[in-house]
Design a protein around this motif. Structure first.
Motif: not given
Length: 250
Positions: A124-147
């Motif tokens: 869940n994001l701070n703007n009340e939106s969210s993304f499914l973890v199955e969309k995850l592309a990269v779990l980095g150091n303080g940065v998350v990138i999704i497809q």
């Protein structure tokens, strides 16, 4: 579905021991953000005879998540944090900024939702939106990138490896040209580096040796005071002493 924010701050109670073991302080996820693996338990007990150290609770050892407390069967399942710290990697996406692979900024992660078996479902994001973890592309150091929704990118193909430099023991052939000699081909031994002539023959011929010149086995190559000739140069070259010959001559 459970949220991480709903269990943080809850007490942990052990059924067998009949006591409060601490409160949930933080959470640790696996490397792919697929599962909530551990909970960090703050030990609030102050006891001079017992080290007041935070504990680690593996989620697989949780009996149930109650409305007001996390329940475990026995405090045996609580490990000292220092015992497991060297073998677990601290991964928590909270406060990580999130982007799509096309560079679009989505927001900051403020919560994580998971099912009853602690499988992560969405962030869940701070703007009340969210993304499914199955969309995850990269779990980095303080940065998350999704497809992107309509484009799946294979990030692994961007792993560019530097070419390896391999050593070889094959003989190295060098060329040497003296003023009064024909072109000669000298082959260096496989286990040694090629002898590099650093001083010209024209420069050395006729100079006077200022120190006795010895080989590695203490064999005399040239005496102090001797005038350098082609023979002396050749002997010095065979023992790898050309550089010394140039230094100790005037």
């Amino acid at each position: 579905m459970n949220k991480l924010s709903s269990i943080l701050g809850k007490p942990v109670i052990s059924l067998y021991n009949g006591q409060v073991e601490g409160i949930i302080l933080n959470a640790i996820f696996d490397k792919k953000l697929k599962k909530l693996k551990y909970l960090v338990v703050l030990n609030e007990e102050i006891n001079e005879d017992i080290t007041n150290e935070n504990k680690i609770l593996a989620t697989k050892n949780i009996y149930c998540i109650g409305e007001d407390a996390i329940v475990i069967k026995n405090n045996y399942f609580l490990e000292n944090f220092s015992n497991l710290e060297p073998i677990i990697e601290y991964i928590n996406p909270i406060n990580s900024v999130t982007y799509k692979t096309n560079g679009e900024f989505l927001g900051k992660i403020v919560d994580v939702s998971f099912d009853d078996k602690f499988n992560v479902i969405e962030c869940n994001l701070n703007n009340e939106s969210s993304f499914l973890v199955e969309k995850l592309a990269v779990l980095g150091n303080g940065v998350v990138i999704i497809q992107e929704d309509d484009k799946i990118l294979d990030i692994s193909r961007f792993n560019v490896k530097k070419p390896k430099i391999t050593n070889t023991n094959e003989p190295v052939k060098i060329l040497r040209l003296d003023e009064n000699e024909n072109l000669q081909l000298n082959e260096a031994p496989p286990t040694t580096l090629p002898i590099k002539v650093t001083t010209s023959v024209d420069f050395l011929l006729g100079r006077v040796i200022t120190e006795n010149l010895y080989s590695q086995s203490k064999e005399l190559i040239a005496k102090k005071g001797a005038t350098i000739t082609l023979k002396i140069i050749e002997n010095a070259r065979k023992f790898g002493k050309i550089k010394d010959l140039s230094i100790f001559s005037a």
